[in-house]
Design an enzyme around this catalytic site. Structure first.
Site, PDB file in Angstrom:
ATOM      1  CD  GLU A 143     -17.785   9.055 -49.873  1.00 46.06           C
ATOM      2  OE1 GLU A 143     -18.105   9.176 -48.649  1.00 46.06           O
ATOM      3  OE2 GLU A 143     -17.482   8.207 -50.123  1.00 46.06           O
ATOM      4  CG  ASP A 178     -20.411   9.345 -46.225  1.00 44.79           C
ATOM      5  OD1 ASP A 178     -21.502   9.093 -45.041  1.00 44.79           O
ATOM      6  OD2 ASP A 178     -19.998   8.276 -46.190  1.00 44.79           O
ATOM      7  CD  GLN A 204     -21.075   5.665 -49.745  1.00 46.31           C
ATOM      8  OE1 GLN A 204     -20.819   6.462 -49.126  1.00 46.31           O
ATOM      9  NE2 GLN A 204     -21.028   5.094 -49.350  1.00 46.31           N
ATOM     10  CD  GLU A 240     -18.965   4.158 -46.878  1.00 46.13           C
ATOM     11  OE1 GLU A 240     -17.776   4.074 -47.074  1.00 46.13           O
ATOM     12  OE2 GLU A 240     -19.261   5.536 -46.567  1.00 46.13           O
TER      13      GLU A 240
END
Length: 268
Positions: A143, A178, A204, A240
């Protein structure tokens, strides 16, 4: 309609970790994720998942000494044995809980460490780890993380992550995207999703700039959710973010989106 997973490390923090599973299920989540579950036996987590009818969509491998500022080991030269041990620990939790996605954090760049040496370590660790994860039916993810929240983190950009995945060359390695981190570092989310989504295994979300609920800030998430549907994304979308207040009270954005999906279904 995207499938949302509650991040139990950041949400429902007014109660003990093992009680957050039931809270997420009560709010209609069908899946959860977490950062590090290792303070609890894997059987205890598996039991909560069964009781609540939840899927564990994602968790992280052990990050090293978090309290000392470590944020992963995968790119750190000299820590290869510890990384492999962490992988085996994560896989044991995955077996017990049915989790099919494990995030291998790259780590914070070491002072004076050449980036090419860290890159080589990262690729070699990931190649071996992805092969091992594939034996368990697990996908390993990496990530990109923004440098404002995590100064010095080794992996920061979407293309950088996808180049690593291509260099590693293992089907069991993919990118965890993300959108909060991506917006801060790069923006242009629509084009990046269109370009990269085929090798993205998990997404996310959070509001930008303050990492609160995805109902305010720079990112217009209704557009993003519609885009994910148009692009055929069938993975989970991890929530998140840090709630502005009590978690359930802040889920109006999710209730509105579900109602919109139900109305669209009725009209079909």
């Amino acid at each position: 309609m995207p499938r949302f997973a509650a991040n139990l490390t950041l949400l429902y923090t007014d109660r003990p970790f093992l009680e957050r599973f039931a809270a997420a299920a009560a709010d209609g989540f069908e899946a959860v994720e977490c950062l590090f579950p290792y303070d609890h036996p894997p059987q205890a987590i598996a039991e909560r998942l069964r009781e609540c009818g939840l899927t564990l969509a994602l968790m992280n491998l052990p990050p090293g000494d978090w309290a000392a500022g470590e944020r992963g080991l995968a790119a750190l030269p000299g820590r290869e044995v510890e990384f492999r041990q962490g992988l085996e620990r994560g896989l044991a939790y995955a077996r017990a809980t049915g989790c099919r996605r494990l995030h291998a954090m790259a780590g914070v760049a070491l002072p004076g460490a050449p980036r090419n040496e860290m890159h080589r370590t990262f690729v070699e660790n990931l190649r071996a780890a992805a092969r091992r994860a594939a034996q368990e039916g697990v996908t390993l993810t990496i990530e990109p993380i923004n440098l404002r929240d995590m100064p010095g983190y080794f992996l920061n950009f979407q293309q950088q992550a996808h180049d690593v995945v291509e260099e590693v060359g293992e089907p069991a390695l993919a990118v965890q995207m993300d959108l909060y981190h991506c917006q801060i570092m790069e923006g242009d989310l629509t084009r990046r999703l269109e370009r990269h989504l085929p090798r993205v295994a998990h997404i996310q979300i959070a509001g930008v700039p303050d990492r609160h609920e995805p109902d305010a800030g720079e990112i217009h998430y209704p557009w993003v959710f519609e885009l994910l549907d148009r692009l055929g994304y069938d993975g989970y979308v991890g929530c998140e973010y840090r709630p502005r207040g009590e978690t359930s009270a802040g889920l109006g954005w999710l209730r509105r989106w579900r109602a919109r999906g139900e109305q669209a279904g009725e009209g079909a």
